[in-house]
Motif scaffolding. Sequence first.
Motif, PDB file in Angstrom:
ATOM      1  N   LEU A   1       0.851  -1.188   0.000  1.00 34.68           N
ATOM      2  CA  LEU A   1       0.000   0.000   0.000  1.00 34.68           C
ATOM      3  C   LEU A   1       0.885   1.236   0.000  1.00 34.68           C
ATOM      4  CD1 LEU A   1      -2.991   1.051   0.309  1.00 34.68           C
ATOM      5  CD2 LEU A   1      -2.511   1.173   2.771  1.00 34.68           C
ATOM      6  N   GLY A   2       0.633   2.141  -0.940  1.00 33.84           N
ATOM      7  CA  GLY A   2       1.383   3.396  -0.950  1.00 33.84           C
ATOM      8  C   GLY A   2       0.775   4.398   0.026  1.00 33.84           C
ATOM      9  N   ALA A   3       1.525   5.416   0.361  1.00 31.74           N
ATOM     10  CA  ALA A   3       1.023   6.445   1.298  1.00 31.74           C
ATOM     11  C   ALA A   3      -0.164   7.195   0.696  1.00 31.74           C
ATOM     12  CB  ALA A   3       2.147   7.410   1.653  1.00 31.74           C
ATOM     13  N   ASP A   4      -0.293   7.106  -0.631  1.00 30.21           N
ATOM     14  CA  ASP A   4      -1.445   7.752  -1.308  1.00 30.21           C
ATOM     15  C   ASP A   4      -2.573   6.750  -1.545  1.00 30.21           C
ATOM     16  OD1 ASP A   4      -0.132   7.632  -4.761  1.00 30.21           O
ATOM     17  OD2 ASP A   4      -0.379   6.106  -3.205  1.00 30.21           O
ATOM     18  N   ALA A   5      -2.464   5.581  -0.898  1.00 28.82           N
ATOM     19  CA  ALA A   5      -3.476   4.513  -0.988  1.00 28.82           C
ATOM     20  C   ALA A   5      -3.485   3.810  -2.350  1.00 28.82           C
ATOM     21  CB  ALA A   5      -4.874   5.014  -0.649  1.00 28.82           C
ATOM     22  N   HIS A   6      -2.423   3.961  -3.124  1.00 29.96           N
ATOM     23  CA  HIS A   6      -2.321   3.138  -4.344  1.00 29.96           C
ATOM     24  C   HIS A   6      -1.922   1.717  -3.937  1.00 29.96           C
ATOM     25  CE1 HIS A   6       2.173   3.727  -4.438  1.00 29.96           C
ATOM     26  NE2 HIS A   6       2.107   2.536  -4.991  1.00 29.96           N
ATOM     27  N   THR A   7      -2.203   0.785  -4.844  1.00 26.81           N
ATOM     28  CA  THR A   7      -1.716  -0.575  -4.663  1.00 26.81           C
ATOM     29  C   THR A   7      -1.378  -1.137  -6.029  1.00 26.81           C
ATOM     30  OG1 THR A   7      -2.115  -2.704  -3.551  1.00 26.81           O
ATOM     31  CG2 THR A   7      -3.972  -1.738  -4.775  1.00 26.81           C
ATOM     32  N   ALA A   8      -0.504  -2.123  -6.083  1.00 27.18           N
ATOM     33  CA  ALA A   8       0.095  -2.525  -7.357  1.00 27.18           C
ATOM     34  C   ALA A   8       0.556  -1.231  -8.032  1.00 27.18           C
ATOM     35  CB  ALA A   8      -0.889  -3.334  -8.190  1.00 27.18           C
TER      36      ALA A   8
ATOM     37  N   THR B   1       3.395  -1.907   6.612  1.00 28.79           N
ATOM     38  CA  THR B   1       4.056  -1.585   7.890  1.00 28.79           C
ATOM     39  C   THR B   1       4.594  -0.152   7.844  1.00 28.79           C
ATOM     40  OG1 THR B   1       6.216  -2.407   7.121  1.00 28.79           O
ATOM     41  CG2 THR B   1       4.746  -3.981   8.247  1.00 28.79           C
ATOM     42  N   GLY B   2       4.758   0.410   9.039  1.00 33.68           N
ATOM     43  CA  GLY B   2       5.375   1.727   9.153  1.00 33.68           C
ATOM     44  C   GLY B   2       4.368   2.841   9.334  1.00 33.68           C
ATOM     45  N   ALA B   3       4.773   3.833  10.143  1.00 35.47           N
ATOM     46  CA  ALA B   3       3.876   4.953  10.483  1.00 35.47           C
ATOM     47  C   ALA B   3       3.487   5.759   9.250  1.00 35.47           C
ATOM     48  CB  ALA B   3       4.561   5.848  11.518  1.00 35.47           C
ATOM     49  N   GLY B   4       4.362   5.724   8.233  1.00 37.39           N
ATOM     50  CA  GLY B   4       4.075   6.510   7.022  1.00 37.39           C
ATOM     51  C   GLY B   4       2.849   6.021   6.276  1.00 37.39           C
ATOM     52  N   LYS B   5       2.391   4.804   6.581  1.00 32.90           N
ATOM     53  CA  LYS B   5       1.225   4.254   5.883  1.00 32.90           C
ATOM     54  C   LYS B   5      -0.051   4.354   6.723  1.00 32.90           C
ATOM     55  CE  LYS B   5       3.944   2.874   2.592  1.00 32.90           C
ATOM     56  NZ  LYS B   5       4.226   1.465   2.243  1.00 32.90           N
TER      57      LYS B   5
ATOM     58  N   VAL C   1      -2.396  -7.502   6.839  1.00 30.29           N
ATOM     59  CA  VAL C   1      -1.434  -7.775   7.911  1.00 30.29           C
ATOM     60  C   VAL C   1      -0.652  -6.485   8.129  1.00 30.29           C
ATOM     61  CG1 VAL C   1       0.603  -9.106   8.607  1.00 30.29           C
ATOM     62  CG2 VAL C   1      -1.297 -10.244   7.407  1.00 30.29           C
ATOM     63  N   LEU C   2      -0.814  -5.910   9.320  1.00 25.52           N
ATOM     64  CA  LEU C   2      -0.263  -4.589   9.624  1.00 25.52           C
ATOM     65  C   LEU C   2       0.654  -4.670  10.835  1.00 25.52           C
ATOM     66  CD1 LEU C   2      -3.708  -2.696   9.622  1.00 25.52           C
ATOM     67  CD2 LEU C   2      -2.187  -3.044   7.648  1.00 25.52           C
ATOM     68  N   ASP C   3       1.560  -3.723  10.948  1.00 29.26           N
ATOM     69  CA  ASP C   3       2.238  -3.562  12.239  1.00 29.26           C
ATOM     70  C   ASP C   3       1.528  -2.427  12.974  1.00 29.26           C
ATOM     71  OD1 ASP C   3       5.297  -1.689  11.345  1.00 29.26           O
ATOM     72  OD2 ASP C   3       3.167  -1.173  11.128  1.00 29.26           O
ATOM     73  N   GLU C   4       1.877  -2.263  14.270  1.00 30.87           N
ATOM     74  CA  GLU C   4       1.151  -1.279  15.087  1.00 30.87           C
ATOM     75  C   GLU C   4       1.303   0.135  14.543  1.00 30.87           C
ATOM     76  OE1 GLU C   4       1.272  -3.799  19.306  1.00 30.87           O
ATOM     77  OE2 GLU C   4       2.444  -1.940  19.109  1.00 30.87           O
ATOM     78  N   ASP C   5       2.459   0.436  13.989  1.00 32.31           N
ATOM     79  CA  ASP C   5       2.653   1.792  13.439  1.00 32.31           C
ATOM     80  C   ASP C   5       1.687   2.067  12.281  1.00 32.31           C
ATOM     81  OD1 ASP C   5       6.287   2.027  13.866  1.00 32.31           O
ATOM     82  OD2 ASP C   5       4.605   2.470  15.220  1.00 32.31           O
TER      83      ASP C   5
ATOM     84  N   LEU D   1      -3.913   4.567  13.419  1.00 31.12           N
ATOM     85  CA  LEU D   1      -5.050   5.495  13.275  1.00 31.12           C
ATOM     86  C   LEU D   1      -6.376   4.764  13.122  1.00 31.12           C
ATOM     87  CD1 LEU D   1      -3.467   8.203  10.911  1.00 31.12           C
ATOM     88  CD2 LEU D   1      -3.658   8.210  13.430  1.00 31.12           C
ATOM     89  N   LEU D   2      -6.333   3.450  13.189  1.00 30.34           N
ATOM     90  CA  LEU D   2      -7.580   2.688  13.079  1.00 30.34           C
ATOM     91  C   LEU D   2      -8.344   2.785  14.397  1.00 30.34           C
ATOM     92  CD1 LEU D   2      -6.491  -0.610  11.248  1.00 30.34           C
ATOM     93  CD2 LEU D   2      -7.736   1.344  10.300  1.00 30.34           C
ATOM     94  N   PRO D   3      -9.679   2.760  14.334  1.00 32.99           N
ATOM     95  CA  PRO D   3     -10.432   2.726  15.594  1.00 32.99           C
ATOM     96  C   PRO D   3     -10.034   1.476  16.371  1.00 32.99           C
ATOM     97  CG  PRO D   3     -11.888   2.351  13.710  1.00 32.99           C
ATOM     98  CD  PRO D   3     -10.544   2.723  13.165  1.00 32.99           C
ATOM     99  N   SER D   4      -9.965   1.560  17.689  1.00 35.52           N
ATOM    100  CA  SER D   4      -9.432   0.418  18.467  1.00 35.52           C
ATOM    101  C   SER D   4     -10.379  -0.777  18.276  1.00 35.52           C
ATOM    102  CB  SER D   4      -9.371   0.801  19.949  1.00 35.52           C
ATOM    103  OG  SER D   4     -10.652   1.208  20.365  1.00 35.52           O
TER     104      SER D   4
END
Length: 246
Positions: free
Chosen positions: A144-151, A199-203, A235-239, A243-246
């Motif tokens: 996933l890109g930071a602009d929400a692109h994929t592939a 993964t990563g806070a940037g995403k 599959v995400l890491d915590e970073d 910003l997801l609702p808990s």
Amino acid sequence: MTTHAEVVVLPDHAAATREAAERVARAAGAATAERSAAHMALAGGTTPRDLYALLATPPYRERIEWPRVHLYQTDERLAPVSSPESNIGMIESTLVARVPLPADNVHMFAVGSFDVGGIARHYERVLVHHLGDPPRFDLVLLGLGADAHTASLFPGSDALRPSARLALPAVAMDATTRQRVTLTPRAINAARAVLFLVTGAGKAEAVRTVLDGEVDPLRYPAQIVRPENGALTFVLDEDAARLLPS
Ligand code: 6PG
């Protein structure tokens, strides 16, 4: 929250990578047991490098029946294989060169053999030959890109529009090689399973938008990924999930 996706959050990139490796191995095992082959399309970029390297080391190297695996790509940048921009080069060095995978089972975009339209049309023939139309991958791995692109489905891209095509030329809008070729939503959404590894806070903002924000796939292309008859997992890491609702 998007209800059609399974969302799994792990403490960090390494744990998320291990979770993804476990799921890849399970998908490959199920496919080879049920259909004697596993057809998997691999994302490019940097996030999956560690995943591919992990799949090429014990226990996954031995656990996956590589001679029965067929590897494809979700997208490619039109850069030389030797370039750090090349997804083929990355997949070859981290995985293909390190597992007992028959050369005939590796189906990469024919970069350098045709112009971008020709690469896309050639890849469609490869997909239809091995998997039919639409191709039913056992697993599609996406980033996933930071602009929400994929592939290489970027915001506003014509490749996002309904089409019978399975692969199309595309243009990147981030800092990487602009000229691209990508699977279309139709090709991705025919899969038995799609797995995003992010993964990563940037995403984090992109993850929130895709999973819990305004629904607008032309602006947020990853939202267009909704397998018609398949599983969708993030599959995400915590970073990346912060910003997801808990
Ligand atoms: C590509 C990828 C692309 C990638 C995202 C995230 O060729 O760039 O297929 O969709 O998954 O851009 O890239 P990173 O993993 O490098 O952040």
